[in-house]
Design a protein around this motif. Structure first.
Motif, PDB file in Angstrom:
ATOM      1  N   HIS A 101      39.813 -27.509 -41.584  1.00  0.00           N
ATOM      2  CA  HIS A 101      41.097 -27.204 -42.376  1.00  0.00           C
ATOM      3  C   HIS A 101      42.431 -27.270 -41.732  1.00  0.00           C
ATOM      4  O   HIS A 101      43.291 -27.062 -42.442  1.00  0.00           O
ATOM      5  N   VAL A 102      42.689 -27.153 -40.388  1.00  0.00           N
ATOM      6  CA  VAL A 102      44.004 -27.365 -40.056  1.00  0.00           C
ATOM      7  C   VAL A 102      44.323 -28.987 -39.585  1.00  0.00           C
ATOM      8  O   VAL A 102      45.364 -29.130 -39.284  1.00  0.00           O
ATOM      9  N   GLU A 103      43.092 -29.839 -39.192  1.00  0.00           N
ATOM     10  CA  GLU A 103      43.507 -31.123 -38.687  1.00  0.00           C
ATOM     11  C   GLU A 103      42.756 -32.206 -39.626  1.00  0.00           C
ATOM     12  O   GLU A 103      41.690 -32.271 -39.626  1.00  0.00           O
ATOM     13  N   HIS A 104      43.699 -32.566 -40.377  1.00  0.00           N
ATOM     14  CA  HIS A 104      43.039 -33.824 -41.238  1.00  0.00           C
ATOM     15  C   HIS A 104      42.386 -34.884 -40.905  1.00  0.00           C
ATOM     16  O   HIS A 104      41.542 -35.575 -41.592  1.00  0.00           O
ATOM     17  N   ARG A 105      42.761 -35.207 -39.575  1.00  0.00           N
ATOM     18  CA  ARG A 105      42.088 -36.313 -38.933  1.00  0.00           C
ATOM     19  C   ARG A 105      40.735 -36.340 -38.340  1.00  0.00           C
ATOM     20  O   ARG A 105      39.935 -37.032 -38.161  1.00  0.00           O
ATOM     21  N   PHE A 106      40.310 -34.833 -38.244  1.00  0.00           N
ATOM     22  CA  PHE A 106      39.039 -34.438 -38.022  1.00  0.00           C
ATOM     23  C   PHE A 106      37.889 -35.079 -38.592  1.00  0.00           C
ATOM     24  O   PHE A 106      36.941 -35.751 -37.940  1.00  0.00           O
ATOM     25  N   LEU A 107      37.795 -34.899 -39.918  1.00  0.00           N
ATOM     26  CA  LEU A 107      36.545 -35.351 -40.639  1.00  0.00           C
ATOM     27  C   LEU A 107      36.459 -37.016 -40.273  1.00  0.00           C
ATOM     28  O   LEU A 107      35.040 -37.173 -40.314  1.00  0.00           O
ATOM     29  N   GLU A 108      37.028 -37.902 -40.159  1.00  0.00           N
ATOM     30  CA  GLU A 108      36.824 -39.204 -40.231  1.00  0.00           C
ATOM     31  C   GLU A 108      36.173 -39.454 -38.849  1.00  0.00           C
ATOM     32  O   GLU A 108      35.058 -40.130 -38.737  1.00  0.00           O
ATOM     33  N   GLN A 109      36.732 -38.741 -37.684  1.00  0.00           N
ATOM     34  CA  GLN A 109      36.232 -38.970 -36.505  1.00  0.00           C
ATOM     35  C   GLN A 109      34.780 -38.198 -36.307  1.00  0.00           C
ATOM     36  O   GLN A 109      33.624 -38.798 -35.641  1.00  0.00           O
ATOM     37  N   TRP A 110      34.686 -36.986 -37.075  1.00  0.00           N
ATOM     38  CA  TRP A 110      33.264 -36.354 -36.896  1.00  0.00           C
ATOM     39  C   TRP A 110      32.448 -37.298 -37.887  1.00  0.00           C
ATOM     40  O   TRP A 110      31.041 -37.421 -37.260  1.00  0.00           O
ATOM     41  N   GLN A 111      32.704 -37.807 -38.827  1.00  0.00           N
ATOM     42  CA  GLN A 111      31.638 -38.586 -39.640  1.00  0.00           C
ATOM     43  C   GLN A 111      31.285 -39.925 -38.879  1.00  0.00           C
ATOM     44  O   GLN A 111      30.254 -40.171 -38.782  1.00  0.00           O
ATOM     45  N   ARG A 112      32.402 -40.303 -38.129  1.00  0.00           N
ATOM     46  CA  ARG A 112      32.073 -41.801 -37.241  1.00  0.00           C
ATOM     47  C   ARG A 112      31.013 -41.303 -36.086  1.00  0.00           C
ATOM     48  O   ARG A 112      30.289 -41.909 -35.660  1.00  0.00           O
ATOM     49  N   PHE A 113      31.231 -40.047 -35.539  1.00  0.00           N
ATOM     50  CA  PHE A 113      30.479 -39.377 -34.468  1.00  0.00           C
ATOM     51  C   PHE A 113      29.041 -39.217 -35.063  1.00  0.00           C
ATOM     52  O   PHE A 113      27.972 -39.796 -34.302  1.00  0.00           O
TER      53      PHE A 113
ATOM     54  N   ALA B  70      36.943 -37.780 -29.485  1.00  0.00           N
ATOM     55  CA  ALA B  70      38.046 -37.510 -30.145  1.00  0.00           C
ATOM     56  C   ALA B  70      37.413 -36.114 -30.933  1.00  0.00           C
ATOM     57  O   ALA B  70      38.253 -35.142 -30.958  1.00  0.00           O
ATOM     58  N   VAL B  71      36.242 -35.849 -31.147  1.00  0.00           N
ATOM     59  CA  VAL B  71      35.784 -34.529 -31.785  1.00  0.00           C
ATOM     60  C   VAL B  71      36.251 -33.598 -30.774  1.00  0.00           C
ATOM     61  O   VAL B  71      36.426 -32.566 -31.143  1.00  0.00           O
ATOM     62  N   GLY B  72      35.788 -33.752 -29.309  1.00  0.00           N
ATOM     63  CA  GLY B  72      35.813 -32.860 -28.681  1.00  0.00           C
ATOM     64  C   GLY B  72      37.024 -32.352 -28.200  1.00  0.00           C
ATOM     65  O   GLY B  72      37.623 -31.183 -28.185  1.00  0.00           O
ATOM     66  N   GLU B  73      38.266 -33.284 -28.266  1.00  0.00           N
ATOM     67  CA  GLU B  73      39.779 -33.125 -28.001  1.00  0.00           C
ATOM     68  C   GLU B  73      39.956 -32.222 -29.348  1.00  0.00           C
ATOM     69  O   GLU B  73      40.832 -31.240 -29.228  1.00  0.00           O
ATOM     70  N   TYR B  74      39.808 -32.616 -30.565  1.00  0.00           N
ATOM     71  CA  TYR B  74      40.200 -31.756 -31.728  1.00  0.00           C
ATOM     72  C   TYR B  74      39.512 -30.364 -31.642  1.00  0.00           C
ATOM     73  O   TYR B  74      40.353 -29.523 -31.974  1.00  0.00           O
ATOM     74  N   ARG B  75      38.281 -30.279 -31.409  1.00  0.00           N
ATOM     75  CA  ARG B  75      37.817 -29.002 -31.084  1.00  0.00           C
ATOM     76  C   ARG B  75      38.362 -28.186 -29.853  1.00  0.00           C
ATOM     77  O   ARG B  75      38.705 -27.067 -30.416  1.00  0.00           O
TER      78      ARG B  75
ATOM     79  N   GLN C 222      13.954 -40.223 -22.628  1.00  0.00           N
ATOM     80  CA  GLN C 222      13.341 -39.382 -23.280  1.00  0.00           C
ATOM     81  C   GLN C 222      13.878 -39.447 -24.780  1.00  0.00           C
ATOM     82  O   GLN C 222      13.120 -38.744 -25.780  1.00  0.00           O
ATOM     83  N   GLY C 223      14.446 -40.531 -25.014  1.00  0.00           N
ATOM     84  CA  GLY C 223      14.595 -40.989 -26.492  1.00  0.00           C
ATOM     85  C   GLY C 223      15.421 -40.192 -27.278  1.00  0.00           C
ATOM     86  O   GLY C 223      15.465 -40.380 -28.340  1.00  0.00           O
ATOM     87  N   TYR C 224      16.614 -39.800 -26.579  1.00  0.00           N
ATOM     88  CA  TYR C 224      17.831 -38.962 -27.202  1.00  0.00           C
ATOM     89  C   TYR C 224      18.984 -38.684 -26.344  1.00  0.00           C
ATOM     90  O   TYR C 224      18.798 -39.122 -25.253  1.00  0.00           O
ATOM     91  N   THR C 225      20.120 -38.741 -26.997  1.00  0.00           N
ATOM     92  CA  THR C 225      21.272 -38.700 -26.500  1.00  0.00           C
ATOM     93  C   THR C 225      21.455 -36.982 -25.831  1.00  0.00           C
ATOM     94  O   THR C 225      21.522 -36.050 -26.710  1.00  0.00           O
ATOM     95  N   HIS C 226      21.352 -36.891 -24.569  1.00  0.00           N
ATOM     96  CA  HIS C 226      21.662 -35.696 -24.111  1.00  0.00           C
ATOM     97  C   HIS C 226      22.880 -34.904 -24.052  1.00  0.00           C
ATOM     98  O   HIS C 226      22.940 -33.724 -24.005  1.00  0.00           O
ATOM     99  N   VAL C 227      23.931 -35.704 -23.905  1.00  0.00           N
ATOM    100  CA  VAL C 227      25.279 -34.924 -23.706  1.00  0.00           C
ATOM    101  C   VAL C 227      26.217 -35.407 -24.803  1.00  0.00           C
ATOM    102  O   VAL C 227      26.121 -36.456 -25.558  1.00  0.00           O
ATOM    103  N   GLY C 228      27.075 -34.331 -25.031  1.00  0.00           N
ATOM    104  CA  GLY C 228      28.049 -34.681 -26.233  1.00  0.00           C
ATOM    105  C   GLY C 228      28.286 -33.396 -27.260  1.00  0.00           C
ATOM    106  O   GLY C 228      27.841 -32.374 -26.942  1.00  0.00           O
ATOM    107  N   PRO C 229      29.090 -33.769 -28.103  1.00  0.00           N
ATOM    108  CA  PRO C 229      29.667 -32.597 -29.002  1.00  0.00           C
ATOM    109  C   PRO C 229      28.522 -32.178 -29.824  1.00  0.00           C
ATOM    110  O   PRO C 229      28.657 -31.000 -30.438  1.00  0.00           O
ATOM    111  N   GLN C 230      27.406 -32.742 -29.835  1.00  0.00           N
ATOM    112  CA  GLN C 230      26.290 -32.346 -30.395  1.00  0.00           C
ATOM    113  C   GLN C 230      25.709 -30.988 -29.848  1.00  0.00           C
ATOM    114  O   GLN C 230      24.730 -30.255 -30.258  1.00  0.00           O
TER     115      GLN C 230
END
Ligand SMILES: Nc1ncnc2c1ncn2[C@@H]1O[C@H](COP(=O)(O)OP(=O)(O)OP(=O)(O)O)[C@@H](O)[C@H]1O
Ligand SMILES: [Mg+2]
Length: 391
Positions: free
Chosen positions: A145-157, A191-196, A250-258
């Motif tokens: 709601h405060v950063e309109h560029r966030f959604l695009e990066q979040w969806q990409r992520f 980018a997601v991490g920076e916005y957060r 282990q078949g998945y991504t261990h680190v990140g904004p998730q």
């Protein structure tokens, strides 16, 4: 934006409810099982196209019916006649039809921006006691709601991590393909991490200020910590490089904004393990109010609060303080309680923008205002804008 008009069809025990001239503060009172929470559910359906309890949409539809509908008019404060009509219909199989200003829209994000909602109910304790997912959702609501560029990066992520995990799960992957997704993931995840992180920095002082009013006894012992989901000394790219063999194994991504999380600590201990229920509710209110405050301070408009059963868990003094904070923010509020006096006795007396609704067996009746007025006429700068309702 605030809601000036609401029509509900077939939401739980509300077969058909029409509410006009909604006020800044709307109190719904009535006996257990009368339909108060269902009114809030209907507003949530209108703003988010889903239930606020995390239940399937089917539970929102009146038994024996095949769909439920919420329709409303959202207006910006001081914008005479500039309301946006919103409509959401959900079917029992999950199908959704969303309309904004009369035109169908595919993305819920288009809906959400017109009626930003904050819910305070029994499930909100999840913010402290539940899984990190609830706290990430909380954080992302604010960033969105405060950063309109966030959604695009979040969806990409989201797209990248889904694809990367799919490749990792399959085992026999093309190294080149993995490298491509890893590179895109590193960019969008960073980018997601920076916005957060930027949002979190702004949120903390507001939160602390509010909690200092609600729970002064916590003093400096209260701390809000953000974990971005990977080693904070490293860039996300480096962190991904460091975890690639574990990811493949282990078949998945261990680190990140998730894996990001927010921790609320009192003297270094988790608030969920230390605070009483009432204190937890006050901290949750602090988190939710801080987001609304930040949003309006940044010129992004006020959000609408749905507060289910405010008095539960709170003593009179704390109920009064929460009400004072809500009133001082000037946000629109929909609030439920069992007895009319539960809110009437704690809401600031000088606030005239309050409307009372009695809920009984799924019917909602507005009480006349003292002095014969339905409610005070809206001011020019008021979120309640009569001309937009009548046009
Ligand atoms: N899908 C549904 N169809 C019809 N009625 C439903 C449905 N789901 C729930 N109900 C009923 O709707 C009624 C109103 O529920 P609601 O949660 O809104 O009550 P409430 O006024 O908030 O009560 P409380 O004070 O106990 O919180 C309840 O009797 C509930 O059993
Ligand atoms: Mg209820």
């Amino acid at each position: 934006m605030s809601l000036t008009r609401l029509q509900i069809n077939r939401v739980r025990n509300l077969k058909q409810v029409k509410l006009q001239d909604l006020a800044r503060v709307n109190v719904f009172f009535g006996r257990n099982g009368s339909g108060k929470t269902s009114v809030l559910e209907a507003i949530h359906l209108l703003g988010m196209a889903r239930s606020f309890r995390g239940n399937s949409v089917k539970s929102l539809i009146t038994h024996g019916e095949t769909s439920c509908v919420a329709f409303g008019m959202a207006s910006a404060p001081g914008q005479a006649g500039a309301g946006v009509s919103l409509g959401v219909q959900r079917g029992a199989a999950g199908e959704a039809a969303i309309k904004v200003a009369g035109s169908p829209v595919k993305s819920v994000a288009r809906l959400v921006e017109h009626l930003p909602l904050q819910v305070i109910n029994a499930d909100s304790f999840e913010l402290l006691t539940g899984s990190p997912g609830a706290r990430r959702q909380y954080l992302d609501w604010g960033v969105f709601h405060v950063e309109h560029r966030f959604l695009e990066q979040w969806q990409r992520f989201q797209r990248c991590i889904k694809q990367r995990n799919k490749l990792l799960r399959h085992g026999k992957m093309q190294q080149q393909e993995l490298a491509v997704w890893t590179r895109d993931l590193a960019t969008s995840g960073a980018a997601v991490g920076e916005y957060r992180k930027a949002y979190f920095r702004q949120l903390v002082p507001r939160f602390k200020e509010i909690v200092a009013q609600l729970l002064p006894s916590l003093g400096d012992g209260l701390e809000l910590r953000y974990h971005q989901g990977w080693d904070r000394q490293a860039s996300y790219e480096i962190a991904l490089q460091g975890s690639v063999s574990a990811d493949i194994d282990q078949g998945y991504t261990h680190v990140g904004p998730q894996r990001a999380d927010i921790r609320v600590l009192i003297d270094g201990r988790l608030a969920a393990e230390t605070l009483s229920r009432g204190q937890q509710k006050l901290v949750v209110c602090g988190l939710k109010l801080a987001q609304g405050q930040l949003m309006s301070e940044q010129g992004k408009g006020a959000c609408t609060y749905l507060v289910d059963d405010l008095p539960s868990e709170l003593d009179l003094e704390h109920s009064r303080q929460v009400c004072e904070l809500l009133a001082s923010m000037g946000a629109q509020v929909f609030i439920t309680c069992v007895d009319q006096a539960d809110i009437a006795s704690v809401w600031p007396e000088e606030d005239s923008g309050i409307a009372m609704f009695h809920v009984e067996h799924g019917a909602v009746t507005r009480l006349p205002q003292p002095g014969g007025l339905l409610m005070d006429p809206p001011r020019q700068d008021s979120p309640i804008n009569r001309s937009s309702i009548e046009s």
